[in-house]
Structure formats: structure tokens, C-alpha cells
Design a protein around this motif. Structure first.
Motif, PDB file in Angstrom:
ATOM      1  N   ASN A  38       0.713  -1.165  -0.079  1.00 30.74           N
ATOM      2  CA  ASN A  38       0.063   0.091   0.125  1.00 30.74           C
ATOM      3  C   ASN A  38       0.980   1.218   0.053  1.00 30.74           C
ATOM      4  O   ASN A  38       2.145   1.233   0.444  1.00 30.74           O
ATOM      5  CB  ASN A  38      -1.144   0.099   1.282  1.00 30.74           C
ATOM      6  N   ARG A  39       0.244   2.323  -0.600  1.00 29.81           N
ATOM      7  CA  ARG A  39       0.985   3.663  -0.457  1.00 29.81           C
ATOM      8  C   ARG A  39       1.195   4.136   0.735  1.00 29.81           C
ATOM      9  O   ARG A  39       0.431   4.065   1.775  1.00 29.81           O
ATOM     10  CB  ARG A  39       0.261   4.521  -1.105  1.00 29.81           C
ATOM     11  N   LYS A  40       2.639   4.514   0.929  1.00 28.96           N
ATOM     12  CA  LYS A  40       2.969   5.303   2.402  1.00 28.96           C
ATOM     13  C   LYS A  40       2.491   6.358   2.466  1.00 28.96           C
ATOM     14  O   LYS A  40       1.990   6.847   3.609  1.00 28.96           O
ATOM     15  CB  LYS A  40       4.637   5.180   2.471  1.00 28.96           C
ATOM     16  N   PRO A 124      -1.135   6.937 -12.481  1.00 24.68           N
ATOM     17  CA  PRO A 124      -1.105   5.364 -12.751  1.00 24.68           C
ATOM     18  C   PRO A 124       0.313   4.824 -12.080  1.00 24.68           C
ATOM     19  O   PRO A 124       0.268   3.627 -11.809  1.00 24.68           O
ATOM     20  CB  PRO A 124      -1.184   5.553 -14.080  1.00 24.68           C
ATOM     21  N   LEU A 125       1.431   5.647 -11.672  1.00 21.25           N
ATOM     22  CA  LEU A 125       2.365   5.041 -11.319  1.00 21.25           C
ATOM     23  C   LEU A 125       2.961   5.825  -9.956  1.00 21.25           C
ATOM     24  O   LEU A 125       2.956   6.760  -9.891  1.00 21.25           O
ATOM     25  CB  LEU A 125       3.580   5.121 -12.166  1.00 21.25           C
ATOM     26  N   TYR A 126       3.346   4.670  -8.995  1.00 15.01           N
ATOM     27  CA  TYR A 126       3.703   5.110  -7.739  1.00 15.01           C
ATOM     28  C   TYR A 126       4.854   4.063  -7.323  1.00 15.01           C
ATOM     29  O   TYR A 126       4.728   2.773  -7.468  1.00 15.01           O
ATOM     30  CB  TYR A 126       2.750   4.876  -6.717  1.00 15.01           C
ATOM     31  N   LEU A 137      13.089   6.905  -1.220  1.00 10.66           N
ATOM     32  CA  LEU A 137      12.461   8.246  -1.831  1.00 10.66           C
ATOM     33  C   LEU A 137      11.165   7.597  -2.532  1.00 10.66           C
ATOM     34  O   LEU A 137      11.291   7.056  -3.539  1.00 10.66           O
ATOM     35  CB  LEU A 137      13.512   8.932  -2.511  1.00 10.66           C
ATOM     36  N   TYR A 138      10.143   8.194  -2.083  1.00 13.08           N
ATOM     37  CA  TYR A 138       8.767   7.685  -2.442  1.00 13.08           C
ATOM     38  C   TYR A 138       8.269   8.618  -3.633  1.00 13.08           C
ATOM     39  O   TYR A 138       8.475   9.977  -3.299  1.00 13.08           O
ATOM     40  CB  TYR A 138       7.792   7.605  -1.430  1.00 13.08           C
ATOM     41  N   GLY A 139       7.828   8.363  -4.625  1.00 10.86           N
ATOM     42  CA  GLY A 139       7.115   9.395  -5.621  1.00 10.86           C
ATOM     43  C   GLY A 139       6.275   8.749  -6.628  1.00 10.86           C
ATOM     44  O   GLY A 139       5.842   7.594  -6.431  1.00 10.86           O
ATOM     45  N   GLU A 140       5.592   9.691  -7.307  1.00 12.27           N
ATOM     46  CA  GLU A 140       4.701   9.089  -8.376  1.00 12.27           C
ATOM     47  C   GLU A 140       4.813   9.938  -9.681  1.00 12.27           C
ATOM     48  O   GLU A 140       5.151  11.067  -9.656  1.00 12.27           O
ATOM     49  CB  GLU A 140       3.182   9.332  -7.895  1.00 12.27           C
ATOM     50  N   LEU A 141       4.249   9.292 -10.896  1.00 14.43           N
ATOM     51  CA  LEU A 141       4.308   9.950 -12.183  1.00 14.43           C
ATOM     52  C   LEU A 141       2.639  10.094 -12.388  1.00 14.43           C
ATOM     53  O   LEU A 141       1.695   9.370 -12.098  1.00 14.43           O
ATOM     54  CB  LEU A 141       4.620   9.142 -13.191  1.00 14.43           C
ATOM     55  N   PHE A 142       2.308  11.487 -12.650  1.00 13.03           N
ATOM     56  CA  PHE A 142       0.919  11.830 -13.145  1.00 13.03           C
ATOM     57  C   PHE A 142       0.846  12.483 -14.405  1.00 13.03           C
ATOM     58  O   PHE A 142       1.723  13.065 -14.800  1.00 13.03           O
ATOM     59  CB  PHE A 142       0.511  12.577 -11.965  1.00 13.03           C
TER      60      PHE A 142
END
Length: 216
Positions: A38-40, A124-126, A137-142
């Protein structure tokens, strides 16, 4: 009796050897094992301030200050309710040369003053990256898309001045600094047309970086 025991052991080993590839094939065909965490970090009400640039025009460069509010419905969907930017424009050497050497007046060069948009956001991407093998390092593409509006000024030439309407598409990266703060990078492509003259169009490429506050 000894021969029977040896034969039984050999048969058992042969069965194990053949059963290994069969089980692997079963996993490859439909039983692949994987783990999804799950997402942090999750967003809710996001307030952003950004600095950016409008680099495409040959006669001036725009340096922008902008702010935005985004409502996140889920880990996948969000609505950027409003994003507004003001542009501080700087003439290029080409424009100064045309004006001084060829007598071309500034009225020929409409410049953007401000722009705004409201976008649908899909994320869509995490994932997570290892930073110097010492931290994660946590990140996402939007991706973003939606209607847009802009104001252009041309020092008195009315046909190219005024409010333009259009649309924009873009993509961005977000890196979470904590549960409340994140760093974001955006790139957006705008296309505008003047309601007074549909032949008066403008294309703007917009880059920005900024910091966001997440209020839950």
C-alpha cells in the motif's frame, strides 16, 4: 532387496527432477507470485506554489510564479481545481535587435501576461527509489489534461491582445518529503485561440517546479 531399494530411490529422484520444471511452468502460466505494498503517502487537499518558465517564444522569455489547489479523490484520480500563473517577461536579444536595427515596433510581439487552467489528474505509477543506498524516496508519475485560459498583451494592437481560450496536456513527477510536504516537477503544453479571431493562435510550453502542502 538392495536392488529394489536403489531402483525406488532413483525413481523418486527422477520424479523430483521432472516435477521441478512442471511447477515452474505452472507459475509462469498463471501463478506468478508478487507483492504490492500500500502507498506510504496519500494526498487529500493539496496546495502548491511553483516557479516556472515559458521558454518557447523567440522574442521574449517568461518567468512565472504560480499557485494551485488540487482535490485528490483516490490514489488514482484527482482534480486540479485551479492553477494560475503570472508571467514576468524578459525581452530576448533578437527582439532588441529587430527593434533597434530594423524599426520593428513592439506591437508586433504579443506577450502572455497570465494563464490559468483546471485539470483532470490521473496518477497511474507510484514507487520508491533508493537514495545513495541509505534511504528510500517515494514518488509518483501523473498526467494532466483540461481547459485553459490566458491573457495576451501587444501594446495597443487589439487584434492580438485580450483573452485566449484553449486546452492543455501535461505530465509531472512528485517526490514525497514527508506526509505533509512534497516536491513536484511539471511540464505542460498549452494551445490557445483568440475568440475574436480564430486565426490568432498561440502555443506555449510551460515548465515549473514547486512545493506542495497536503492537508488531510
Amino acid at each position: 532387496m538392495n536392488r529394489f531399494s536403489v531402483a525406488a530411490v532413483a525413481a523418486a529422484l527422477l520424479a523430483v527432477v521432472w516435477s521441478g520444471p512442471a511447477n515452474a511452468d505452472d507459475l509462469d502460466e498463471g501463478g506468478a507470485l508478487y507483492a504490492v505494498q500500500n502507498r506510504k503517502y496519500t494526498a487529500s487537499h493539496e496546495f502548491s506554489v511553483n516557479a516556472g518558465s515559458l521558454p518557447m517564444d523567440a522574442f521574449y522569455k517568461g518567468y512565472t510564479a504560480s499557485g494551485a489547489y488540487t482535490l485528490h479523490f483516490s490514489d488514482l484520480w484527482a482534480w486540479e481545481v485551479v492553477n494560475a500563473a503570472y508571467s514576468f517577461n524578459v525581452d530576448t536579444d533578437l527582439r532588441r535587435e529587430l527593434e533597434s536595427n530594423w524599426g520593428v515596433t513592439p506591437t508586433r510581439f504579443p506577450t502572455i501576461q497570465w494563464l490559468g487552467n483546471s485539470n483532470l489528474v490521473v496518477k497511474p505509477l507510484y514507487g520508491k527509489l533508493a537514495w545513495l543506498n541509505g534511504s528510500l524516496l517515494y514518488g509518483e508519475l501523473f498526467f494532466t489534461a483540461g481547459p485553459a485560459v490566458a491573457s495576451y498583451e501587444s501594446d495597443g494592437e487589439l487584434q492580438s491582445s485580450g483573452t485566449y481560450v484553449g486546452a492543455n496536456v501535461g505530465l509531472g513527477l512528485r517526490f514525497y518529503l514527508s506526509e505533509s510536504w512534497s516536491l513536484r516537477l511539471d511540464a505542460r503544453d498549452y494551445y490557445f485561440v483568440s475568440p475574436k479571431d480564430v486565426k490568432s493562435t498561440s502555443n506555449e510550453l510551460f515548465f515549473s517546479t514547486g512545493i506542495s502542502l497536503n492537508v488531510r
